[in-house]
Design a protein around this motif. Structure first.
Motif, PDB file in Angstrom:
ATOM      1  N   GLU A   8       0.830  -1.202   0.000  1.00  0.00           N
ATOM      2  CA  GLU A   8       0.000   0.000   0.000  1.00  0.00           C
ATOM      3  C   GLU A   8       0.870   1.260   0.000  1.00  0.00           C
ATOM      4  O   GLU A   8       0.591   2.228  -0.704  1.00  0.00           O
ATOM      5  CB  GLU A   8      -0.929   0.018   1.212  1.00  0.00           C
ATOM      6  CG  GLU A   8      -1.813   1.250   1.245  1.00  0.00           C
ATOM      7  CD  GLU A   8      -2.730   1.299   2.455  1.00  0.00           C
ATOM      8  OE1 GLU A   8      -3.137   2.415   2.811  1.00  0.00           O
ATOM      9  OE2 GLU A   8      -3.026   0.243   3.032  1.00  0.00           O
ATOM     10  N   LYS A  11       2.419   1.801  -3.454  1.00  0.00           N
ATOM     11  CA  LYS A  11       1.397   2.311  -4.360  1.00  0.00           C
ATOM     12  C   LYS A  11       1.128   3.790  -4.097  1.00  0.00           C
ATOM     13  O   LYS A  11       1.026   4.595  -5.019  1.00  0.00           O
ATOM     14  CB  LYS A  11       0.109   1.497  -4.202  1.00  0.00           C
ATOM     15  CG  LYS A  11      -0.991   1.910  -5.129  1.00  0.00           C
ATOM     16  CD  LYS A  11      -2.227   1.048  -4.920  1.00  0.00           C
ATOM     17  CE  LYS A  11      -3.378   1.521  -5.775  1.00  0.00           C
ATOM     18  NZ  LYS A  11      -4.601   0.757  -5.520  1.00  0.00           N
ATOM     19  N   THR A  12       1.038   4.156  -2.819  1.00  0.00           N
ATOM     20  CA  THR A  12       0.752   5.535  -2.437  1.00  0.00           C
ATOM     21  C   THR A  12       1.820   6.501  -2.931  1.00  0.00           C
ATOM     22  O   THR A  12       1.515   7.599  -3.375  1.00  0.00           O
ATOM     23  CB  THR A  12       0.617   5.649  -0.901  1.00  0.00           C
ATOM     24  OG1 THR A  12      -0.456   4.799  -0.478  1.00  0.00           O
ATOM     25  CG2 THR A  12       0.317   7.067  -0.472  1.00  0.00           C
ATOM     26  N   PRO A  56       5.054  11.179   2.796  1.00  0.00           N
ATOM     27  CA  PRO A  56       4.350   9.914   2.988  1.00  0.00           C
ATOM     28  C   PRO A  56       3.972   9.592   4.429  1.00  0.00           C
ATOM     29  O   PRO A  56       3.180   8.707   4.655  1.00  0.00           O
ATOM     30  CB  PRO A  56       5.353   8.892   2.483  1.00  0.00           C
ATOM     31  CG  PRO A  56       6.670   9.507   2.777  1.00  0.00           C
ATOM     32  CD  PRO A  56       6.468  10.994   2.583  1.00  0.00           C
ATOM     33  N   LEU A  59       0.336   8.283   5.807  1.00  0.00           N
ATOM     34  CA  LEU A  59      -0.608   7.970   4.739  1.00  0.00           C
ATOM     35  C   LEU A  59      -1.356   6.668   4.991  1.00  0.00           C
ATOM     36  O   LEU A  59      -2.487   6.529   4.579  1.00  0.00           O
ATOM     37  CB  LEU A  59       0.114   7.899   3.392  1.00  0.00           C
ATOM     38  CG  LEU A  59       0.630   9.220   2.855  1.00  0.00           C
ATOM     39  CD1 LEU A  59       1.427   8.987   1.581  1.00  0.00           C
ATOM     40  CD2 LEU A  59      -0.506  10.185   2.580  1.00  0.00           C
ATOM     41  N   CYS A  60      -0.734   5.728   5.652  1.00  0.00           N
ATOM     42  CA  CYS A  60      -1.375   4.438   5.903  1.00  0.00           C
ATOM     43  C   CYS A  60      -1.877   4.313   7.331  1.00  0.00           C
ATOM     44  O   CYS A  60      -2.410   3.292   7.706  1.00  0.00           O
ATOM     45  CB  CYS A  60      -0.385   3.306   5.618  1.00  0.00           C
ATOM     46  SG  CYS A  60       0.213   3.293   3.929  1.00  0.00           S
TER      47      CYS A  60
END
Length: 68
Positions: A8, A11-12, A56, A59-60
């Motif tokens: 993930e 991809k981000t 980043p 982000l997750c």
């Protein structure tokens, strides 16, 4: 779980098609993961410089727990 998190994340930041190496370890009080990305795309060859790569952090965080 770490494979899904890394996929993930890649991809981000726009690097899901790039080669990468991941290591998960606990040499501190926290289980954590390091990821090294090859910035050269394996087929298109030019260096990838994603703007998403500069921000980043977090982000997750809504999808994945911060503690395992």
């Amino acid at each position: 779980m770490f494979i899904a998190i890394e996929e993930e994340f890649a991809k981000t930041i726009g690097l899901s098609e790039h080669q990468r190496h991941c290591g998960v370890h606990k040499n501190t009080n926290n289980l954590h993961m390091h990821v090294a990305y090859n910035m050269i795309h394996p087929e298109r060859l030019p260096r990838h410089d994603s703007p998403a790569r500069s921000t980043p952090v977090g982000l997750c965080s809504s999808t994945w727990p911060t503690a395992v």
